[in-house]
Enzyme design. Structure first.
Site, PDB file in Angstrom:
ATOM      1  N   THR A 167       0.985  -1.053  -0.075  1.00 56.16           N
ATOM      2  CA  THR A 167       0.013   0.007  -0.119  1.00 56.16           C
ATOM      3  C   THR A 167       0.856   1.303  -0.005  1.00 56.16           C
ATOM      4  O   THR A 167       2.033   1.143   0.521  1.00 56.16           O
ATOM      5  CB  THR A 167      -1.010  -0.073   1.354  1.00 56.16           C
ATOM      6  OG1 THR A 167      -1.999  -1.076   1.057  1.00 56.16           O
ATOM      7  CG2 THR A 167      -1.632   1.278   1.633  1.00 56.16           C
ATOM      8  N   VAL A 196     -13.914  -3.993   1.288  1.00 56.92           N
ATOM      9  CA  VAL A 196     -13.185  -2.674   1.585  1.00 56.92           C
ATOM     10  C   VAL A 196     -12.408  -2.785   2.748  1.00 56.92           C
ATOM     11  O   VAL A 196     -13.058  -3.261   3.652  1.00 56.92           O
ATOM     12  CB  VAL A 196     -14.588  -1.625   2.016  1.00 56.92           C
ATOM     13  CG1 VAL A 196     -13.903  -0.131   2.245  1.00 56.92           C
ATOM     14  CG2 VAL A 196     -15.481  -1.610   0.431  1.00 56.92           C
ATOM     15  N   GLY A 197     -11.302  -2.225   2.601  1.00 60.20           N
ATOM     16  CA  GLY A 197     -10.318  -2.372   3.649  1.00 60.20           C
ATOM     17  C   GLY A 197     -10.296  -1.061   4.431  1.00 60.20           C
ATOM     18  O   GLY A 197     -11.215  -0.055   4.726  1.00 60.20           O
ATOM     19  N   GLY A 219      -0.818  -2.095   6.472  1.00 60.87           N
ATOM     20  CA  GLY A 219      -0.863  -3.263   7.188  1.00 60.87           C
ATOM     21  C   GLY A 219      -2.136  -4.098   6.990  1.00 60.87           C
ATOM     22  O   GLY A 219      -2.887  -3.814   6.055  1.00 60.87           O
TER      23      GLY A 219
END
Ligand SMILES: NC(=O)C[C@H](N)C(=O)O
Length: 310
Positions: A167, A196-197, A219
């Site tokens: 990311t 969805v994170g 993370g």
């Protein structure tokens, strides 16, 4: 102390043969973002510039190079937040665009909403004239190889996940003392469609407030959301902790409370900054007072004069 910008290229385990690419990617992104700040650009301009460059770099899990979901498709999440007004914009599960962070900024600037998702986000992108790109242009050989590997019956999903978290994110303070953050991701490898994170959720994937500072996280998204990591770190800063101590407290809390690993970049409005992680590695870089700082392993901190950097 001002301006300053700090970027990360994801917490996780970066295979040795890919570590140079990660380091050079974060260093060149931070240099460009720093040039934006030195040219009088805002912290928002700088964090979007950094995140866009990292999205365009196939070595990172954002934009081109995003990990694939269970179906072998790319769905991306991104967030921006402006510490002066607390305005934010996000997109989740968005497809077929090169720069989700730019679309997140358009959500902030051009709508009254904080987050648009999936097809609605695509429709909004079209209405803003953001070019649609074929999904294939976002998929690398490497991400397809890892997707296939993770589908194999003997795959170790945890190990595979850590292979490339990647990311991207940035925090900055401009010469006016305004802070901002941006975060962008392809999410977790072999995630369910529609997952969805943490990244597009304010307080989790990032937070920016001129009263305390700005944080961008990376993370295990589900763990980050459980502890609202970015806001948790700023809470500690509001209680008087330094950017570095607050980052360590937040990461330690996430590890002990929910067993989650990750990393963060953090600034306070005075320009004190930190790049901290509980994972094995996190590619990070910072620029301040004409000096480039960078590292990849715990405890690593190299410096270089920016004029001399190539
Ligand atoms: N690599 C990452 O940081 C993954 C991201 N936090 C997510 O869970 O979507």
């Amino acid at each position: 102390m001002l301006p300053v910008v700090v970027v990360h290229g994801g917490a996780g385990h970066i295979p040795k043969e890919r570590s140079d690419l990660s380091t050079s990617g974060v260093c060149s992104a931070v240099r460009s973002a720093y040039a934006v700040l030195q040219g009088g650009g805002s912290s928002m301009d700088a964090v979007v510039e950094a995140a866009m460059l990292l999205e365009n770099n196939p070595s990172f899990n954002a934009g081109c190079g995003s990990v694939l979901n269970l179906k072998g498709e790319v769905e991306m999440d991104a967030l921006v937040m402006d510490g002066k007004t607390l305005s934010s914009g996000a997109v989740s599960a968005v497809r077929n665009i090169a720069n989700p962070v730019q679309l997140a900024r358009l959500v902030m600037d051009k709508t009254s909403h904080a987050c648009l998702t999936a097809e609605g986000a695509s429709q909004f992108a079209r209405s803003m004239g953001v070019p649609e790109v074929p999904q294939e242009s976002l998929i690398t050989e490497y991400s397809r190889m890892r997707w296939k590997k993770n589908l194999a019956p003997d795959a170790n999903p945890v190990e595979c996940q850590m292979g490339k978290m990647g990311t991207v994110g940035a925090v900055a303070v401009d010469t006016d003392g305004n802070v901002a953050c941006a975060t962008s991701t392809g999410g977790m490898l072999n995630k369910m469609e529609g997952r969805v994170g943490d990244t597009p959720c304010i307080g989790s994937g990032g937070y920016a407030d001129n009263m305390s500072g700005a944080v961008s996280t990376t993370g295990h998204g589900e763990a980050i959301m459980k502890v609202t990591l970015a806001r948790h770190i700023l809470f500690h800063m509001e209680q008087g902790q330094s950017a570095e101590a607050a980052s360590d407290l937040g990461l330690a809390h996430m590890k002990s409370r929910v067993g989650g690993l990750g990393g963060v970049v953090t600034v306070d409005p005075q320009g004190n900054w930190a790049a901290r992680f509980s994972s094995r590695q996190m590619a990070w870089a910072a620029a301040q007072k004409g000096t480039l700082h960078y590292g990849l392993y715990t405890g690593e901190h190299f410096t270089q004069i920016i004029e001399d950097a190539h």
